[in-house]
Design an enzyme around this catalytic site. Structure first.
Site, PDB file in Angstrom:
ATOM      1  N   ARG A   1       0.830  -1.220   0.000  1.00 36.72           N
ATOM      2  CA  ARG A   1       0.000   0.000   0.000  1.00 36.72           C
ATOM      3  C   ARG A   1       0.860   1.264   0.000  1.00 36.72           C
ATOM      4  NH1 ARG A   1      -5.053   1.147   3.982  1.00 36.72           N
ATOM      5  NH2 ARG A   1      -3.569   1.397   5.686  1.00 36.72           N
TER       6      ARG A   1
ATOM      7  N   ARG B   1       2.760   4.725   4.281  1.00 35.68           N
ATOM      8  CA  ARG B   1       2.258   5.305   5.528  1.00 35.68           C
ATOM      9  C   ARG B   1       3.131   4.873   6.704  1.00 35.68           C
ATOM     10  NH1 ARG B   1      -4.196   4.560   6.213  1.00 35.68           N
ATOM     11  NH2 ARG B   1      -3.543   3.961   8.286  1.00 35.68           N
TER      12      ARG B   1
HETATM   13  P1  AMP Z   1      -7.110   4.559   9.172  1.00 33.90           P
HETATM   14  O1  AMP Z   1      -6.563   5.573   8.220  1.00 33.90           O
HETATM   15  O2  AMP Z   1      -8.595   4.483   9.142  1.00 33.90           O
HETATM   16  O3  AMP Z   1      -6.443   3.215   9.002  1.00 33.90           O
HETATM   17  O4  AMP Z   1      -6.733   5.070  10.649  1.00 33.90           O
HETATM   18  C1  AMP Z   1      -5.367   5.229  11.021  1.00 33.90           C
HETATM   19  C2  AMP Z   1      -5.246   5.222  12.540  1.00 33.90           C
HETATM   20  O5  AMP Z   1      -5.964   6.339  13.102  1.00 33.90           O
HETATM   21  C3  AMP Z   1      -5.823   4.009  13.249  1.00 33.90           C
HETATM   22  O6  AMP Z   1      -4.934   2.906  13.254  1.00 33.90           O
HETATM   23  C4  AMP Z   1      -6.053   4.570  14.647  1.00 33.90           C
HETATM   24  O7  AMP Z   1      -4.835   4.664  15.354  1.00 33.90           O
HETATM   25  C5  AMP Z   1      -6.505   5.998  14.366  1.00 33.90           C
HETATM   26  N1  AMP Z   1      -7.992   6.109  14.278  1.00 33.90           N
HETATM   27  C6  AMP Z   1      -8.741   6.417  13.183  1.00 33.90           C
HETATM   28  N2  AMP Z   1     -10.051   6.447  13.480  1.00 33.90           N
HETATM   29  C7  AMP Z   1     -10.150   6.173  14.800  1.00 33.90           C
HETATM   30  C8  AMP Z   1     -11.237   6.022  15.703  1.00 33.90           C
HETATM   31  N3  AMP Z   1     -12.525   6.169  15.305  1.00 33.90           N
HETATM   32  N4  AMP Z   1     -10.966   5.715  17.003  1.00 33.90           N
HETATM   33  C9  AMP Z   1      -9.695   5.551  17.429  1.00 33.90           C
HETATM   34  N5  AMP Z   1      -8.620   5.659  16.635  1.00 33.90           N
HETATM   35  C10 AMP Z   1      -8.825   5.966  15.316  1.00 33.90           C
END
Ligand code: AMP
Length: 209
Positions: free
Chosen positions: A122, A152
């Site tokens: 990714r 990332r």
């Molecule tokens: P994502 O881009 O959706 O994979 O989110 C990246 C990171 O952001 C996750 O691994 C969490 O550490 C944090 N994160 C995103 N959304 C949430 C949420 N609703 N609650 C807690 N942590 C979040």
């Protein structure tokens, strides 16, 4: 119509979000991107957030809920699409309690080995934040905007496994929660994105679906 996208890391939530937005005028919030933008700003809050994200941990409920409810209150009566929120039962119950009820919750399902393969290839665009696979676009540039593609910070295998364990423990119970409310639609996320979208489109009753 208000929509939530639920699913493990690298299941394709961001891609489905973009496809939905091509057909439906909605206000969309990706909480992962919201948090990464705060980290990039270099603010004190961003430094706090970074310490969670980079260890593969969820940020605390109170912190993310403050940010999301501020955004939702700014959206007013317009339909919304949430990518990555709620991720815990506390968040889901708070969403309901604040009167922000989803009409459809799309629960994307993908097995761990497929997710790991995806995570390792990714790339994310440093300009437009679109996600791409190295298997499709090589090292870039971004096919959407010509920007530079990067890995990332939290996409290492160890971080992924922690995030996936968090997903199983904290987020998976939301499938049953929304199923009991009659709003869950399960979608097989191992299919190619266009086929996943056919199922998503039919659950949202989009024209031509
Ligand atoms: P994502 O881009 O959706 O994979 O989110 C990246 C990171 O952001 C996750 O691994 C969490 O550490 C944090 N994160 C995103 N959304 C949430 C949420 N609703 N609650 C807690 N942590 C979040």
């Amino acid at each position: 119509m208000n929509v939530i996208l639920l699913g493990p890391p690298a299941c394709g939530k961001g891609t489905q979000c973009q496809l939905i937005l091509k057909q439906l005028a909605m206000e969309c919030l990706g909480t992962g991107q919201l948090l990464r933008d705060e980290v990039s700003s270099g603010s004190e809050l961003g430094k706090e957030i970074d310490s969670f994200i980079n260890h593969g941990a969820y940020v605390p409920d109170a912190l993310i809920m403050r940010m999301v409810f501020k955004w939702l209150n700014g959206v007013g009566e317009k339909p919304w699409l949430l990518d990555g929120f709620p991720r815990t039962l506390v968040q889901a119950e708070a969403l309901n309690a604040e009167g922000f009820r989803p009409d459809v919750v799309i629960g994307i399902e993908v097995s761990q080995d497929v997710l790991e393969e995806r995570i390792l290839s990714r790339l994310i665009c440093s300009s437009c934040s679109a996600t791409h696979s190295r298997k499709v676009v090589g090292d870039g540039p971004c096919p959407d905007c010509g920007g530079v593609l990067v890995v990332r910070d939290d996409d290492g295998i160890e971080s992924f496994r922690k995030r996936y364990a968090n997903f199983n423990e904290l987020t998976k119970p939301l499938y049953a929660y929304y199923e009991a409310q009659g709003s869950l639609v399960r979608v097989d996320g191992t299919l190619p994105p266009e086929q996943v979208f056919e199922r998503v489109a039919s659950s949202l009753k989009l024209p031509g679906a």
